[in-house]
Design a protein around this motif. Structure first.
Motif, PDB file in Angstrom:
ATOM      1  N   SER A 258     -63.823   9.510 -21.409  1.00  0.00           N
ATOM      2  CA  SER A 258     -65.281   9.661 -21.377  1.00  0.00           C
ATOM      3  C   SER A 258     -65.858   9.456 -22.776  1.00  0.00           C
ATOM      4  CB  SER A 258     -65.654  11.051 -20.866  1.00  0.00           C
ATOM      5  OG  SER A 258     -65.283  12.038 -21.807  1.00  0.00           O
ATOM      6  N   ASP A 259     -67.157   9.224 -22.818  1.00  0.00           N
ATOM      7  CA  ASP A 259     -67.844   9.094 -24.104  1.00  0.00           C
ATOM      8  C   ASP A 259     -67.722  10.387 -24.900  1.00  0.00           C
ATOM      9  OD1 ASP A 259     -70.037   7.550 -25.765  1.00  0.00           O
ATOM     10  OD2 ASP A 259     -70.795   9.594 -25.522  1.00  0.00           O
ATOM     11  N   ARG A 260     -67.752  11.523 -24.199  1.00  0.00           N
ATOM     12  CA  ARG A 260     -67.615  12.823 -24.877  1.00  0.00           C
ATOM     13  C   ARG A 260     -66.236  12.957 -25.523  1.00  0.00           C
ATOM     14  NH1 ARG A 260     -68.869  17.046 -20.682  1.00  0.00           N
ATOM     15  NH2 ARG A 260     -67.014  16.151 -19.726  1.00  0.00           N
ATOM     16  N   TYR A 261     -65.181  12.597 -24.797  1.00  0.00           N
ATOM     17  CA  TYR A 261     -63.822  12.679 -25.343  1.00  0.00           C
ATOM     18  C   TYR A 261     -63.658  11.718 -26.515  1.00  0.00           C
ATOM     19  CZ  TYR A 261     -58.683  12.816 -25.321  1.00  0.00           C
ATOM     20  OH  TYR A 261     -57.365  12.956 -25.666  1.00  0.00           O
ATOM     21  N   TRP A 262     -64.211  10.532 -26.370  1.00  0.00           N
ATOM     22  CA  TRP A 262     -64.104   9.508 -27.418  1.00  0.00           C
ATOM     23  C   TRP A 262     -64.743   9.981 -28.719  1.00  0.00           C
ATOM     24  CZ3 TRP A 262     -68.200   5.806 -28.887  1.00  0.00           C
ATOM     25  CH2 TRP A 262     -67.748   4.815 -29.767  1.00  0.00           C
ATOM     26  N   ARG A 263     -65.886  10.643 -28.602  1.00  0.00           N
ATOM     27  CA  ARG A 263     -66.593  11.068 -29.808  1.00  0.00           C
ATOM     28  C   ARG A 263     -65.976  12.322 -30.425  1.00  0.00           C
ATOM     29  NH1 ARG A 263     -71.285   8.273 -30.472  1.00  0.00           N
ATOM     30  NH2 ARG A 263     -72.046   7.111 -28.662  1.00  0.00           N
ATOM     31  N   THR A 264     -65.556  13.275 -29.592  1.00  0.00           N
ATOM     32  CA  THR A 264     -65.090  14.560 -30.118  1.00  0.00           C
ATOM     33  C   THR A 264     -63.616  14.549 -30.490  1.00  0.00           C
ATOM     34  OG1 THR A 264     -64.680  15.363 -27.867  1.00  0.00           O
ATOM     35  CG2 THR A 264     -66.844  15.842 -28.844  1.00  0.00           C
ATOM     36  N   ARG A 265     -62.798  13.782 -29.768  1.00  0.00           N
ATOM     37  CA  ARG A 265     -61.354  13.843 -30.018  1.00  0.00           C
ATOM     38  C   ARG A 265     -60.791  12.568 -30.637  1.00  0.00           C
ATOM     39  NH1 ARG A 265     -58.653  17.774 -25.542  1.00  0.00           N
ATOM     40  NH2 ARG A 265     -60.538  18.915 -24.971  1.00  0.00           N
ATOM     41  N   LEU A 266     -61.517  11.478 -30.457  1.00  0.00           N
ATOM     42  CA  LEU A 266     -61.065  10.232 -31.073  1.00  0.00           C
ATOM     43  C   LEU A 266     -61.984   9.798 -32.211  1.00  0.00           C
ATOM     44  CD1 LEU A 266     -59.984   8.224 -27.891  1.00  0.00           C
ATOM     45  CD2 LEU A 266     -58.593   9.669 -29.376  1.00  0.00           C
ATOM     46  N   GLY A 267     -62.935  10.647 -32.565  1.00  0.00           N
ATOM     47  CA  GLY A 267     -63.791  10.396 -33.716  1.00  0.00           C
ATOM     48  C   GLY A 267     -64.783   9.277 -33.537  1.00  0.00           C
ATOM     49  N   GLY A 268     -65.015   8.824 -32.265  1.00  0.00           N
ATOM     50  CA  GLY A 268     -65.952   7.737 -32.033  1.00  0.00           C
ATOM     51  C   GLY A 268     -65.506   6.431 -32.667  1.00  0.00           C
ATOM     52  N   ASP A 269     -64.206   6.265 -32.831  1.00  0.00           N
ATOM     53  CA  ASP A 269     -63.666   5.084 -33.500  1.00  0.00           C
ATOM     54  C   ASP A 269     -63.606   3.910 -32.523  1.00  0.00           C
ATOM     55  OD1 ASP A 269     -62.375   3.245 -35.016  1.00  0.00           O
ATOM     56  OD2 ASP A 269     -60.489   4.368 -35.191  1.00  0.00           O
ATOM     57  N   PRO A 270     -64.323   2.782 -32.792  1.00  0.00           N
ATOM     58  CA  PRO A 270     -64.262   1.630 -31.882  1.00  0.00           C
ATOM     59  C   PRO A 270     -62.866   1.058 -31.731  1.00  0.00           C
ATOM     60  CG  PRO A 270     -66.101   1.426 -33.422  1.00  0.00           C
ATOM     61  CD  PRO A 270     -65.259   2.561 -33.904  1.00  0.00           C
ATOM     62  N   SER A 271     -62.000   1.298 -32.722  1.00  0.00           N
ATOM     63  CA  SER A 271     -60.632   0.787 -32.644  1.00  0.00           C
ATOM     64  C   SER A 271     -59.696   1.754 -31.931  1.00  0.00           C
ATOM     65  CB  SER A 271     -60.101   0.519 -34.059  1.00  0.00           C
ATOM     66  OG  SER A 271     -60.037   1.726 -34.813  1.00  0.00           O
ATOM     67  N   ALA A 272     -60.288   2.731 -31.213  1.00  0.00           N
ATOM     68  CA  ALA A 272     -59.457   3.716 -30.511  1.00  0.00           C
ATOM     69  C   ALA A 272     -58.719   3.099 -29.330  1.00  0.00           C
ATOM     70  CB  ALA A 272     -60.321   4.879 -30.025  1.00  0.00           C
ATOM     71  N   LEU A 273     -59.176   1.916 -28.860  1.00  0.00           N
ATOM     72  CA  LEU A 273     -58.479   1.252 -27.762  1.00  0.00           C
ATOM     73  C   LEU A 273     -57.052   0.933 -28.182  1.00  0.00           C
ATOM     74  CD1 LEU A 273     -61.208  -1.163 -26.367  1.00  0.00           C
ATOM     75  CD2 LEU A 273     -60.666   1.169 -25.686  1.00  0.00           C
ATOM     76  N   SER A 274     -56.189   1.071 -27.236  1.00  0.00           N
ATOM     77  CA  SER A 274     -54.748   0.850 -27.426  1.00  0.00           C
ATOM     78  C   SER A 274     -54.080   1.997 -28.165  1.00  0.00           C
ATOM     79  CB  SER A 274     -54.468  -0.466 -28.171  1.00  0.00           C
ATOM     80  OG  SER A 274     -54.992  -1.559 -27.435  1.00  0.00           O
ATOM     81  N   ARG A 275     -54.854   3.035 -28.535  1.00  0.00           N
ATOM     82  CA  ARG A 275     -54.215   4.224 -29.095  1.00  0.00           C
ATOM     83  C   ARG A 275     -53.559   5.022 -27.987  1.00  0.00           C
ATOM     84  NH1 ARG A 275     -58.211   7.393 -33.088  1.00  0.00           N
ATOM     85  NH2 ARG A 275     -56.683   8.995 -32.546  1.00  0.00           N
ATOM     86  N   SER A 276     -52.588   5.805 -28.319  1.00  0.00           N
ATOM     87  CA  SER A 276     -51.882   6.617 -27.330  1.00  0.00           C
ATOM     88  C   SER A 276     -52.296   8.069 -27.460  1.00  0.00           C
ATOM     89  CB  SER A 276     -50.367   6.488 -27.516  1.00  0.00           C
ATOM     90  OG  SER A 276     -49.933   5.176 -27.214  1.00  0.00           O
TER      91      SER A 276
END
Length: 872
Positions: free
Chosen positions: A225-243
């Motif tokens: 989710s957008d919430r998880y992406w911002r809070t736990r992945l730091g809103g990093d656009p390069s978060a794709l392909s991260r594990s």
């Protein structure tokens, strides 16, 4: 033959004076006059009629251009007149700052609260769901005596065979442990079947959707989710392909959903694919008994939900012939998704909005009564204006502009109040659908503008008409003021009647809440801590291992200091959660016998000791270390009474889920309100199973404050299984109260509005009686000076107010009885026409109204008669 209602002459003249067609007609008539005058002059000079007309038109120019120029001048004149009216209105308001502040504050609060509630109603009830073609989204239900989740294999059968759904998908939610960081944290995941994105027609904001290959085998891809992406992945656009690590397994992030995606389960932060070719989709009997998916479909264009339900009904009828053991008496239903999202909130929102709208009406009548009294005091000023040549429409416009200015100021204050009130709504009702979207936007501002116009019309027309009539009376040599005040008394009566109706509803809700608080739950909710531990439905495949894990957790918790007993359960007792299924007693029932329907609860052996539910007959079940399809069973007294048929239930065999599970009744326990505090105990069957789900509810009875044990619980469980997260900790009594938060908020708001309405109504009574008494000060002084008794004078002065309050209260009581249908489904323990409640409210309204009428009369007679005569 009915005739149209007659429009007052002053209003008709006002409308005619400002109508654009009237202005243009007057300009054309004036131009024709000047043209004809020039033609006459040229004819006198010797020209014939044709030549005189031609030269006159040439000299005058294009008539249409002249009309436009003259109209522009006239419009400016109107604008200048309006400017002067506004200036005079502001001057008049400045001369009475106390009066203006009272009106603006009254209207501002009423309009603001009404606007805030409209924002909630608009967001939740009126606006469409934020998806493409939302009217085509439906919830697909599996119904077998009660609504249950859908077996994945059956959902796949429906998807392949139906002809009315463009796409059909399913999902189930589970609480899993996110072990990506140093500390395990609970996260909500939805496991979705194919066609998920075809149904919602929403693509990830970043990344891609699931491929067909990712629905085969073990799921390794995940969309966040957008919430998880911002809070736990730091809103990093390069978060794709991260594990990320979920329940100890590595999963690859392939997409991020947009922040505007309002999934029905708003707590979901992860979506992973369901294996479309897994064993669960094989048409085995055990797979058809799975109850897993929530079904969501998208209708074909032009197809209604009823048509889709009929189509799926035909599909299910064919499946019933193929699988009679699992699909008998099972049907499919289709309902608009919007209705399921709104859920039970419609009634509460409509009720609260109706209450606050009634409060706005009371505020309008209160302000109208104030304006009438003020207009009466200004009759001399109005008469002077009329005698100096002011027309009746001019006087009416002037008074209306004053009201409009007050309403506009109240509306501006209302916007400020609405901004704060919407924040309060979001804080006090966090479970409302789309609660985050509630706020002041363009639609809400448009509603506020309409409210201001309504207030201006409701409050301004009657005082303006009354002022014009008073001016006419003055010019005709009549009295400047009227001592009858029929309009004021009518408005006062309306306020009291509306306040009585609103207060009666509040009284019924308060009495219902009090009755609910007094009910015997059948169990002891005090000093019980409830929580869950993260798990996954994949663990259900190994029941022995799952049972070992949960029994180990129970033993660990039972060893903590201050813990008296520990249990697990499928659901939390006392909260609205029903699961009603059919049972068979000692084998198949006869065709002539009624089905045995009861609530089903899966609990551990310590459940009854933890909650203090006593055993009535037989014994409790014993702890088990091995899973079983035929666990020991207990029933409550309601079950034994209804279905025993003159025999003891102990020792008899119960079967359920199409005879796939059986159990021997070992005991009878007392009735408990398992499905909600507002529902009478229903026949209930308790299956002694410590592992009802991979993440059951844990219940711990403590020796002291349960909240003080929360940290110890986390530490002890983390020591045994560090990859799991403990979440949703709360005392049982607080959790039960929270499940009825909607009822509490509804009761609080309606009560607040009712009390406010009563205060406004009493102020209206007080103000009107005070004004009437003020007009008779000389008469009062003469009567007292001539020996009149104060008691008699007080009675005569307050009699009109007392009579109006009495009649209006009775009318309001009748309105409360008629509107009781709205409340009937929200009450517990009383009826919508409860005599004690309505009588008590009637007495309160009569006493407060009588006090408001008596106080001005007593004050008037307390003054010295000589002083009253001297002041006159």
């Amino acid at each position: 033959m009915r005739t149209a209602p007659r429009i007052p002459r002053w209003l008709r003249r006002l409308l005619e004076a400002i109508r654009p067609s009237t202005i243009e007609r007057d300009i054309e008539r004036e131009i024709r006059f000047h043209l004809q005058a020039r033609v006459d002059d040229l004819r006198e000079e010797g020209l014939d009629d044709v030549e005189a007309g031609r030269r006159a038109r040439l000299q005058f120019g294009n008539p249409r251009v002249q009309i436009e120029r003259t109209r522009d001048v006239d419009v400016w004149r109107l604008a200048d007149g309006l400017r002067r009216h506004v200036r005079d209105a502001l001057r008049a308001i400045r001369r009475s700052p106390g009066f203006a502040a009272t009106v603006v504050l009254t209207l501002g609060v009423a309009i603001g609260v009404n606007t805030a509630l409209f924002s909630a109603v608009d967001t939740v009830l009126l606006q469409e769901l934020p998806f493409p073609e939302p009217d085509r989204l439906v919830r697909v239900l599996q119904v077998q005596d009660t609504t249950t989740p859908i077996a994945p294999v059956r959902l796949e059968d429906w998807r392949r065979s139906n002809r009315t759904l463009a796409a059909l998908t399913g999902y189930y939610g589970e609480d899993v442990s996110d072990t990506t960081g140093p500390i395990p944290d609970r996260v909500r995941r939805a496991v979705v079947s194919p066609q998920f994105f075809e149904v919602w027609r929403v693509a990830p904001a970043i990344g891609r959707v699931f491929r067909d290959a990712e629905h085969r085998g073990a799921a390794t891809a995940v969309i966040v989710s957008d919430r998880y992406w911002r809070t736990r992945l730091g809103g990093d656009p390069s978060a794709l392909s991260r594990s990320i690590r979920i329940d100890g397994r590595s999963m690859t992030v392939i997409g991020v959903m947009p922040g505007s995606f309002l999934f029905p389960d708003r707590s979901v932060d992860l979506w992973s694919p369901y294996p479309a070719d897994g064993d669960a989709l094989e048409p085995r009997l055990d797979n058809r008994r799975l109850q897993t998916f929530t079904g969501i479909g998208r209708l074909q264009p032009g197809v209604a939900p009823a048509q889709a339900a009929a189509d799926l009904g035909a599909v299910q009828a064919a499946l019933e012939r193929v699988y009679p053991d699992t699909d008998a008496r099972l049907r499919a239903d289709v309902v608009p998704l919007r209705e399921t999202v709104i859920g039970t909130y419609r009634g509460s929102l409509v009720l609260v909005f109706a209450a606050v709208t009634m409060l706005l009406l009371i505020a309008c009548t209160n302000v109208a009564a104030l304006l009438l009294a003020r207009t009466s005091r200004r009759q001399g000023e109005i008469a002077l204006r009329a005698s100096l040549g002011a027309s009746r429409p001019t006087i009416a416009v002037q008074l209306f502009v004053e009201t409009m200015a007050l309403a506009a100021a109240g509306g501006a204050l209302g916007v400020v109040v609405a901004v704060g009130a919407t924040a309060v709504v979001r804080a006090f009702a966090p479970d409302l659908p789309r609660v985050g979207s509630i706020g002041v936007d363009g639609r809400v501002l448009a509603y506020t503008l309409m409210s201001v116009l309504f207030v201006a019309l409701a409050c301004g027309l009657l005082p303006a008409a009354r002022a014009l009539r008073g001016a006419t009376h003055v010019l005709a040599g009549r009295s400047i003021v009227s001592t009858r005040q029929r309009a004021q008394w009518l408005l006062v009566g309306l306020q009291v009647a509306l306040a009585m109706t609103l207060l009666a509803g509040a009284g019924l809700l308060i009495r219902s809440a009090a009755a609910l608080a007094r009910v015997d739950a059948g169990f002891d909710a005090a000093r019980v801590l409830t929580f869950r531990v993260s798990g996954s439905w994949a663990e259900a495949d190994d029941q022995a291992r799952l049972l070992q894990r949960l029994n180990g957790a129970i033993e660990t918790l039972a060893a903590l200091p201050g813990v008296e007993s520990v249990a697990t359960a499928w659901s939390v007792p006392g909260t609205p959660r029903q699961y009603r299924i059919e049972f068979e007693i000692d084998g198949a029932r006869a065709a002539s016998e009624s089905p045995v329907m009861a609530e089903w609860r899966s609990v551990s052996s310590g459940y009854f000791a933890t909650l203090g539910i006593p055993v009535v007959a037989g014994e409790l079940c014993q702890p088990s270390s091995t899973p079983s399809n035929d666990p020991a069973v207990l029933v409550n007294e309601s079950f034994a009474t209804r279905y025993a048929r003159g025999r003891s239930t102990i020792g008899r065999t119960l079967s359920w889920e199409s005879d796939t599970r059986t159990g021997r009744v070992v005991g009878v326990v007392a009735d408990a309100r398992e499905v909600g505090m507002d529902r009478d105990p229903a026949p209930t069957v308790y299956a002694c199973d410590a592992a009802p789900t991979p993440f059951p509810w844990f219940l711990i009875r403590t020796a002291g404050d349960p909240a003080a044990l929360a940290h110890a619980v986390r530490v002890s469980l983390a020591a045994g299984d560090p990859l799991r997260s403990v979440y949703d900790l709360a005392p049982l009594d607080a959790r039960i109260d929270r499940s009825y938060a909607q009822t509490q908020v509804r009761t609080t708001l309606v009560t607040l509005f009712g009390v406010t309405a009563l205060v406004l109504a009493c102020l209206g009574v007080y103000g009107t009686v005070s004004y009437a008494v003020g007009q008779r000060r000389r008469e009062i002084g003469l009567r007292l000076a001539l020996g009149g008794r104060r008691r008699d004078v007080i009675g005569q002065l307050s009699m009109r107010g007392l009579a109006i309050v009495g009649v209006a209260a009775v009318v309001g009581l009748a309105g409360a009885v008629l509107s009781g249908r709205v409340l009937s489904g929200m009450l517990y323990g009383i009826t919508a026409t409860d005599p004690a409640t309505l009588s008590a409210v009637l007495v309160v309204v009569l006493l407060t109204g009588a006090l408001a009428a008596l106080v001005p009369a007593i004050r008037a007679t307390a003054a010295s008669p000589l002083r009253a005569l001297r002041d006159e």
